[in-house]
Write a protein that holds these residues in place. Structure first.
Motif, PDB file in Angstrom:
ATOM      1  N   ASN A 168      37.154  39.657  41.657  1.00 64.72           N
ATOM      2  CA  ASN A 168      36.790  39.578  43.372  1.00 64.72           C
ATOM      3  C   ASN A 168      38.479  40.851  43.574  1.00 64.72           C
ATOM      4  OD1 ASN A 168      39.955  38.569  43.010  1.00 64.72           O
ATOM      5  ND2 ASN A 168      39.052  36.198  42.650  1.00 64.72           N
ATOM      6  N   LEU A 169      38.727  41.003  45.033  1.00 66.50           N
ATOM      7  CA  LEU A 169      39.258  41.392  45.469  1.00 66.50           C
ATOM      8  C   LEU A 169      40.714  41.147  44.446  1.00 66.50           C
ATOM      9  CD1 LEU A 169      38.188  42.280  49.061  1.00 66.50           C
ATOM     10  CD2 LEU A 169      37.948  44.374  47.183  1.00 66.50           C
ATOM     11  N   LYS A 170      41.476  40.313  44.803  1.00 64.90           N
ATOM     12  CA  LYS A 170      42.682  40.081  44.580  1.00 64.90           C
ATOM     13  C   LYS A 170      42.706  40.195  43.367  1.00 64.90           C
ATOM     14  CE  LYS A 170      45.916  36.048  44.382  1.00 64.90           C
ATOM     15  NZ  LYS A 170      46.236  34.834  44.398  1.00 64.90           N
ATOM     16  N   ALA A 206      45.055  44.345  38.976  1.00 65.40           N
ATOM     17  CA  ALA A 206      45.538  45.227  38.289  1.00 65.40           C
ATOM     18  C   ALA A 206      45.554  46.729  38.377  1.00 65.40           C
ATOM     19  CB  ALA A 206      44.345  45.699  37.902  1.00 65.40           C
ATOM     20  N   ILE A 207      45.208  47.070  39.187  1.00 67.98           N
ATOM     21  CA  ILE A 207      46.071  48.028  40.121  1.00 67.98           C
ATOM     22  C   ILE A 207      48.007  47.903  40.036  1.00 67.98           C
ATOM     23  CG2 ILE A 207      46.082  50.364  42.163  1.00 67.98           C
ATOM     24  CD1 ILE A 207      43.235  49.021  42.335  1.00 67.98           C
ATOM     25  N   LYS A 232      53.662  49.897  35.433  1.00 66.99           N
ATOM     26  CA  LYS A 232      53.787  50.547  34.290  1.00 66.99           C
ATOM     27  C   LYS A 232      53.732  51.162  34.274  1.00 66.99           C
ATOM     28  CE  LYS A 232      54.429  45.771  32.583  1.00 66.99           C
ATOM     29  NZ  LYS A 232      55.705  45.261  31.648  1.00 66.99           N
ATOM     30  N   GLY A 233      53.776  52.444  35.219  1.00 68.06           N
ATOM     31  CA  GLY A 233      54.001  53.788  35.196  1.00 68.06           C
ATOM     32  C   GLY A 233      52.067  53.933  34.140  1.00 68.06           C
ATOM     33  N   ILE A 234      51.814  53.411  34.556  1.00 66.03           N
ATOM     34  CA  ILE A 234      49.985  53.633  34.102  1.00 66.03           C
ATOM     35  C   ILE A 234      49.617  54.981  35.116  1.00 66.03           C
ATOM     36  CG2 ILE A 234      48.032  53.504  32.900  1.00 66.03           C
ATOM     37  CD1 ILE A 234      49.043  51.114  32.288  1.00 66.03           C
ATOM     38  N   ASP A 235      48.942  55.918  34.857  1.00 63.22           N
ATOM     39  CA  ASP A 235      48.329  57.028  35.743  1.00 63.22           C
ATOM     40  C   ASP A 235      47.082  57.379  35.867  1.00 63.22           C
ATOM     41  OD1 ASP A 235      47.975  59.238  36.590  1.00 63.22           O
ATOM     42  OD2 ASP A 235      49.077  60.675  35.320  1.00 63.22           O
ATOM     43  N   SER A 236      46.177  56.474  36.635  1.00 65.94           N
ATOM     44  CA  SER A 236      44.875  56.524  36.875  1.00 65.94           C
ATOM     45  C   SER A 236      44.258  57.602  36.708  1.00 65.94           C
ATOM     46  CB  SER A 236      45.268  55.482  37.714  1.00 65.94           C
ATOM     47  OG  SER A 236      45.452  53.725  37.497  1.00 65.94           O
ATOM     48  N   SER A 237      44.822  58.682  36.756  1.00 63.62           N
ATOM     49  CA  SER A 237      43.692  60.224  36.497  1.00 63.62           C
ATOM     50  C   SER A 237      43.421  60.055  35.666  1.00 63.62           C
ATOM     51  CB  SER A 237      44.618  60.773  37.601  1.00 63.62           C
ATOM     52  OG  SER A 237      45.819  61.385  36.667  1.00 63.62           O
TER      53      SER A 237
END
Length: 354
Positions: free
Chosen positions: A159-161, A166-167, A173-178
């Motif tokens: 679901n959206l929540k 997760a986003i 945590k500084g995770i680069d989603s690119s």
């Protein structure tokens, strides 16, 4: 029409058997469809609207004959027209026997056929890439002669929540989603389903060297010592790419995190099955004592790939019973050197890290 589907087992089994509910809903849109599962597995079913009620088989039903009797009584009261028993063990036999259903379907077992009106023999080899476990479950629908195109792929709903959770976690945590993010299923449900820890460290090093990626480790708190050992066995350059503390507190959080990943690599188990249901590419390492033809679902050599020691060293399995193979699991695992796995893993990564 009222239908009960029974699948009292682990998360992977409950997820796979949910396709029975999906197909029943498609065939009988106005029917009442109920699904009986262990209470511990319901997280993978959240958001699925293809059943009306979850009937939870709880620990109290195992521990107390009275509670079990009350459960049987409540099911009989529902007056189901059809019961599909995908579990077919003692816990479900009595439920089926006293259900009062007109049609009772399960797998054929010697001495158990009297419990059911219809039985199907378990398929021993698959002619498709669905995997034996999927083919076996779908066969339970044969006695109903459904006039539909069958749904074959189990689904998990996020679901959206949960997506926002997760986003936000990735950002915090500084995770680069690119960058590509890989979930590593580093520890199985038991050590006899866990690729040797030092070998896993070597595979993670290889994966890390393939590109600028984010690496997440899937483990539960009680496995922290093994997870730490794997982490410590990696090169310093690899450690820089691992986000060791990015964990879900529960199954739904893991699902949300997995949904933000691009692929999963590691030991066979629930995490792999959940990732597949999220339509993530998978690379699986099977334990020597597991017959992979059952759970190597949707294997196409592209999006879903798996390896088993028997494919590389069939001679060491010759003349050994399943019981002996299981007893020798750890010594057999030692034969499953990373060098055997790396060529196909390399091809998988080349394809999915583009």
């Amino acid at each position: 029409m009222k239908i009960l589907v029974i699948q009292q087992k682990m998360i992977g089994d409950v997820l796979v058997s949910s396709i029975l509910c999906d197909n029943l809903r498609k065939a009988y849109p106005k029917a009442q469809i109920d699904y009986m599962v262990y209470e511990s597995t319901i997280a993978v079913l959240e958001g699925n609207t293809n059943f009306d009620h979850l009937i939870l088989f709880k620990e109290k039903h195992r521990q107390s004959k009275w509670e079990y009797f009350k459960l049987i009584k409540s099911i009989r009261k529902e007056k189901y027209d059809v019961v599909i028993d995908a579990y077919s063990k003692l816990e479900s036999w009595l439920i089926v026997l006293f259900s009062g259903a007109k049609q009772k379907i399960s797998y054929w077992k010697k001495g158990r056929s009297f419990l059911y009106t219809d039985t199907v023999k378990r398929i021993q080899s698959s002619k498709t890439n669905l995997g034996l476990i999927i083919d076996q479950r779908l066969a339970l629908l044969n006695p109903l002669h459904l006039n539909i195109e069958l749904e074959t792929f189990p689904k998990i709903y996020v679901n959206l929540k949960e997506q926002d959770f997760a986003i936000s976690l990735f950002k915090s945590k500084g995770i680069d989603s690119s960058k590509k993010t890989i979930m590593l299923s580093i520890i199985g449900s038991g050590l006899d389903k866990t690729y040797p820890l030092e070998y896993m460290s070597q595979l993670i090093d290889f994966i890390a060297d393939k590109g600028d990626v984010n690496l997440l480790l899937n483990y539960i708190p009680k496995q922290i010592d093994e997870a730490t050992q794997i982490y410590n066995g990696c090169k310093e350059s690899t450690k820089q790419k691992i986000y060791f503390s990015v964990l879900g507190k529960n199954i739904r959080e893991f699902i949300a995190i997995m949904n933000q990943c691009d692929l999963i690599i590691g030991n066979d188990g629930g995490a792999i099955n959940m990732a597949k249901a999220l339509k993530k590419p998978s690379y699986i390492i099977f334990s020597p004592w597991i017959d992979k033809k059952g759970w190597a679902t949707f294997e196409d050599g592209i999006n879903h790939v798996s390896v088993h020691l028997k494919e590389f060293k069939p001679e060491i399995f010759e003349h050994k019973t399943d019981k002996i193979i299981k007893k020798e699991t750890f010594s057999l695992y030692k034969e499953f050197h990373p060098e055997l796995i790396i060529p196909s893993l390399d091809t998988f990564l080349e394809r999915h890290l583009k």
